[in-house]
Design a protein around this motif. Structure first.
Motif, PDB file in Angstrom:
ATOM      1  N   PHE A  80       4.412 -40.518  12.179  1.00 18.05           N
ATOM      2  CA  PHE A  80       4.886 -39.201  11.735  1.00 18.05           C
ATOM      3  C   PHE A  80       4.074 -38.099  12.418  1.00 18.05           C
ATOM      4  O   PHE A  80       4.637 -37.103  12.900  1.00 18.05           O
ATOM      5  CB  PHE A  80       4.763 -39.103  10.211  1.00 18.05           C
ATOM      6  N   LEU A  81       2.756 -38.276  12.482  1.00 18.58           N
ATOM      7  CA  LEU A  81       1.916 -37.298  13.166  1.00 18.58           C
ATOM      8  C   LEU A  81       2.251 -37.221  14.654  1.00 18.58           C
ATOM      9  O   LEU A  81       2.319 -36.128  15.226  1.00 18.58           O
ATOM     10  CB  LEU A  81       0.449 -37.654  12.980  1.00 18.58           C
ATOM     11  N   LEU A  82       2.455 -38.365  15.289  1.00 17.02           N
ATOM     12  CA  LEU A  82       2.808 -38.359  16.709  1.00 17.02           C
ATOM     13  C   LEU A  82       4.097 -37.589  16.966  1.00 17.02           C
ATOM     14  O   LEU A  82       4.220 -36.861  17.951  1.00 17.02           O
ATOM     15  CB  LEU A  82       2.963 -39.795  17.223  1.00 17.02           C
ATOM     16  N   ARG A  83       5.059 -37.754  16.088  1.00 17.38           N
ATOM     17  CA  ARG A  83       6.352 -37.087  16.275  1.00 17.38           C
ATOM     18  C   ARG A  83       6.291 -35.593  15.986  1.00 17.38           C
ATOM     19  O   ARG A  83       6.984 -34.807  16.633  1.00 17.38           O
ATOM     20  CB  ARG A  83       7.417 -37.721  15.370  1.00 17.38           C
ATOM     21  N   HIS A  84       5.460 -35.181  15.026  1.00 21.19           N
ATOM     22  CA  HIS A  84       5.623 -33.833  14.489  1.00 21.19           C
ATOM     23  C   HIS A  84       4.383 -32.952  14.477  1.00 21.19           C
ATOM     24  O   HIS A  84       4.522 -31.734  14.342  1.00 21.19           O
ATOM     25  CB  HIS A  84       6.136 -33.931  13.042  1.00 21.19           C
ATOM     26  N   ALA A  85       3.180 -33.487  14.576  1.00 22.19           N
ATOM     27  CA  ALA A  85       1.990 -32.663  14.329  1.00 22.19           C
ATOM     28  C   ALA A  85       1.825 -31.555  15.358  1.00 22.19           C
ATOM     29  O   ALA A  85       1.486 -30.415  15.009  1.00 22.19           O
ATOM     30  CB  ALA A  85       0.741 -33.543  14.299  1.00 22.19           C
ATOM     31  N   ARG A  86       2.056 -31.855  16.625  1.00 18.31           N
ATOM     32  CA  ARG A  86       1.863 -30.855  17.663  1.00 18.31           C
ATOM     33  C   ARG A  86       3.040 -29.887  17.664  1.00 18.31           C
ATOM     34  O   ARG A  86       4.203 -30.298  17.678  1.00 18.31           O
ATOM     35  CB  ARG A  86       1.675 -31.517  19.012  1.00 18.31           C
ATOM     36  N   VAL A  87       2.731 -28.597  17.681  1.00 16.24           N
ATOM     37  CA  VAL A  87       3.759 -27.572  17.478  1.00 16.24           C
ATOM     38  C   VAL A  87       4.701 -27.479  18.670  1.00 16.24           C
ATOM     39  O   VAL A  87       5.926 -27.433  18.517  1.00 16.24           O
ATOM     40  CB  VAL A  87       3.099 -26.204  17.210  1.00 16.24           C
ATOM     41  N   THR A  88       4.148 -27.438  19.867  1.00 16.72           N
ATOM     42  CA  THR A  88       4.963 -27.301  21.081  1.00 16.72           C
ATOM     43  C   THR A  88       4.496 -28.296  22.132  1.00 16.72           C
ATOM     44  O   THR A  88       3.821 -27.914  23.096  1.00 16.72           O
ATOM     45  CB  THR A  88       4.884 -25.868  21.647  1.00 16.72           C
ATOM     46  N   PRO A  89       4.789 -29.578  21.948  1.00 15.44           N
ATOM     47  CA  PRO A  89       4.386 -30.563  22.955  1.00 15.44           C
ATOM     48  C   PRO A  89       4.915 -30.150  24.328  1.00 15.44           C
ATOM     49  O   PRO A  89       6.016 -29.580  24.413  1.00 15.44           O
ATOM     50  CB  PRO A  89       5.045 -31.847  22.470  1.00 15.44           C
ATOM     51  N   PRO A  90       4.179 -30.410  25.422  1.00 13.12           N
ATOM     52  CA  PRO A  90       2.942 -31.197  25.480  1.00 13.12           C
ATOM     53  C   PRO A  90       1.676 -30.438  25.093  1.00 13.12           C
ATOM     54  O   PRO A  90       0.582 -30.959  25.270  1.00 13.12           O
ATOM     55  CB  PRO A  90       2.881 -31.621  26.943  1.00 13.12           C
ATOM     56  N   GLY A  91       1.825 -29.197  24.604  1.00 18.61           N
ATOM     57  CA  GLY A  91       0.654 -28.475  24.119  1.00 18.61           C
ATOM     58  C   GLY A  91      -0.027 -29.244  22.996  1.00 18.61           C
ATOM     59  O   GLY A  91       0.611 -30.001  22.265  1.00 18.61           O
ATOM     60  N   LYS A  92      -1.329 -29.038  22.844  1.00 22.27           N
ATOM     61  CA  LYS A  92      -2.109 -29.841  21.900  1.00 22.27           C
ATOM     62  C   LYS A  92      -2.265 -29.193  20.528  1.00 22.27           C
ATOM     63  O   LYS A  92      -2.688 -29.863  19.592  1.00 22.27           O
ATOM     64  CB  LYS A  92      -3.504 -30.107  22.475  1.00 22.27           C
ATOM     65  N   LYS A  93      -1.934 -27.906  20.375  1.00 17.73           N
ATOM     66  CA  LYS A  93      -2.162 -27.250  19.088  1.00 17.73           C
ATOM     67  C   LYS A  93      -1.301 -27.886  18.003  1.00 17.73           C
ATOM     68  O   LYS A  93      -0.099 -28.047  18.149  1.00 17.73           O
ATOM     69  CB  LYS A  93      -1.826 -25.755  19.185  1.00 17.73           C
ATOM     70  N   CYS A  94      -1.971 -28.267  16.918  1.00 22.41           N
ATOM     71  CA  CYS A  94      -1.279 -28.911  15.802  1.00 22.41           C
ATOM     72  C   CYS A  94      -0.968 -27.889  14.721  1.00 22.41           C
ATOM     73  O   CYS A  94      -1.675 -26.899  14.538  1.00 22.41           O
ATOM     74  CB  CYS A  94      -2.153 -30.017  15.194  1.00 22.41           C
ATOM     75  N   ALA A  95       0.086 -28.164  13.985  1.00 21.80           N
ATOM     76  CA  ALA A  95       0.402 -27.354  12.824  1.00 21.80           C
ATOM     77  C   ALA A  95      -0.632 -27.593  11.733  1.00 21.80           C
ATOM     78  O   ALA A  95      -1.314 -28.619  11.716  1.00 21.80           O
ATOM     79  CB  ALA A  95       1.802 -27.698  12.310  1.00 21.80           C
ATOM     80  N   PHE A  96      -0.728 -26.644  10.826  1.00 19.69           N
ATOM     81  CA  PHE A  96      -1.515 -26.825   9.611  1.00 19.69           C
ATOM     82  C   PHE A  96      -0.645 -27.428   8.513  1.00 19.69           C
ATOM     83  O   PHE A  96      -1.079 -28.308   7.774  1.00 19.69           O
ATOM     84  CB  PHE A  96      -2.098 -25.481   9.162  1.00 19.69           C
ATOM     85  N   VAL A  97       0.596 -26.943   8.415  1.00 22.72           N
ATOM     86  CA  VAL A  97       1.529 -27.416   7.392  1.00 22.72           C
ATOM     87  C   VAL A  97       2.864 -27.736   8.058  1.00 22.72           C
ATOM     88  O   VAL A  97       3.327 -26.998   8.933  1.00 22.72           O
ATOM     89  CB  VAL A  97       1.758 -26.360   6.288  1.00 22.72           C
TER      90      VAL A  97
END
Length: 364
Positions: free
Chosen positions: A100-117
């Motif tokens: 689930f994290l691999l699919r959704h955590a990063r806000v704008t792949p391939p960028g690395k910034k992850c969402a908080f919520v």
């Protein structure tokens, strides 16, 4: 009674104390794990519900990336380290959370910034201008790799670690934090703390990564240690970038639980390096000092926040007794006792543990 006999008797008492607490903590762990295994798994979208009532009812289905990463890490660590948790359903749940994290955590792949919520189905709701979602993402991925052998998880962990180092030490612009002309150049203790935690995580039983991040670990430790201020009589949460004390409420701010957490991170670092002088310094300044200032002498428990000069903290919740600082204190004192053999640290562990179990035990 001879001195030798007294020493043996004292050691036997300490051993009995440790055995009793191991059993008590083990029972609590089993109860807590049963609760989360039953109520937190999202079978439809993957990941975990974390806003749960004491009866297990989901009262909000938002998914916080910090907590998703922590739950994946905990499931994997228990699977890897504790025999009775080496169960396929635990590993399957950890993998579902990691995917689930691999699919959704990063806000704008391939960028690395992850969402908080994230929403329940993984759409980003909020981004924080910090590194902490990414830190727990990294921990989850590395631990998943350790229990599955799936190289894509380790690749994610190392790539994110490299990005974190660039953000912290080279170019923070990717975090989206504007440098305002009136803002003091401050360094919160949390940033080098978390990087030091990741150095320990990625370097475990991995000589190549341990060597790669050895200098980073030393840098993190030195940055944390500069938060010891006022001739060694206080640990401050924020200092100036050059290590001096900051003016105002920001500079006077103390967080006893955070300091104790930093203490056991630093203990890991000192143990890994075989640095006995650093170990003693950490026990004195990051375990004993924050406990003496942070423990409520009237009602027990650690205050959430304090002002080093005894003024009223600006945080309205400063007098609350949250569970997590007490967990950090238990870890820190038990680790300090394990390394030093000082029975005073075991007594402090028992003091914190008794309070914590009395106030929080038996609740989900």
């Amino acid at each position: 009674m001879s001195g030798g006999l007294r020493v043996r008797q004292d050691m036997e008492k300490e051993w009995e104390t440790l055995k009793a607490w191991k059993e008590r903590v083990g029972q609590e762990l089993d109860r807590v794990m049963a609760f989360w295994m039953e109520h937190s798994h999202d079978q439809e979208h993957g990941g975990f519900f974390t806003c749960l009532g004491r009866d297990g009812q989901v009262y909000d289905d938002l998914k916080y990336v910090w907590l998703q990463g922590r739950q994946v890490w905990m499931y994997c660590r228990l699977y890897r380290k504790v025999e009775r948790f080496r169960r396929p359903e635990l590993l399957d749940s950890a993998r579902a959370g990691g995917d689930f994290l691999l699919r959704h955590a990063r806000v704008t792949p391939p960028g690395k910034k992850c969402a908080f919520v994230l929403t329940r189905d993984g759409r980003p709701v909020k981004v924080q201008r910090t590194i902490f979602s990414e830190c727990f993402y990294t921990m989850a991925m590395n631990e998943l790799w350790r229990v599955t052998g799936d190289a894509r998880y380790q690749s994610e962990a190392v790539e994110m670690m490299e990005q974190l180092v660039r953000w912290v030490r080279e170019d923070p612009s990717g975090l989206g934090q504007p440098r305002l002309s009136g803002a003091p150049g401050s360094e919160p203790m949390a940033v080098p703390m978390m990087l030091l935690c990741l150095v320990e995580q990625l370097g475990e039983a991995d000589a190549d990564l341990a060597a790669r991040y050895a200098e980073l670990g030393d840098w993190c430790a030195s940055r944390i240690l500069q938060h010891v201020q006022r001739d060694g009589q206080a640990v401050l949460e924020n200092v100036a970038e050059d290590g001096r004390e900051l003016a105002g409420c920001l500079g006077r701010h103390q967080n006893p639980g955070h300091t104790l957490e930093a203490g056991w991170f630093l203990l890991h670092h000192a143990i890994r390096k075989g640095d006995l002088e650093l170990r003693a310094h950490v026990i004195d300044k990051f375990l004993l000092l924050p406990f003496r200032s942070g423990w409520d002498p009237d009602h027990g428990g650690l205050f959430y926040f304090q002002d080093v000069d005894g003024l009223c903290p600006t945080q309205l919740e400063w007098a609350m007794k949250l569970w997590w600082p007490h967990s950090e204190a238990m870890i820190a004192f038990l680790m300090g006792y394990s390394e030093s053999g000082d029975p005073a640290l075991l007594r402090l562990f028992c003091q914190v543990a008794e309070y914590t179990f009395r106030q929080n035990g038996g609740r989900s």
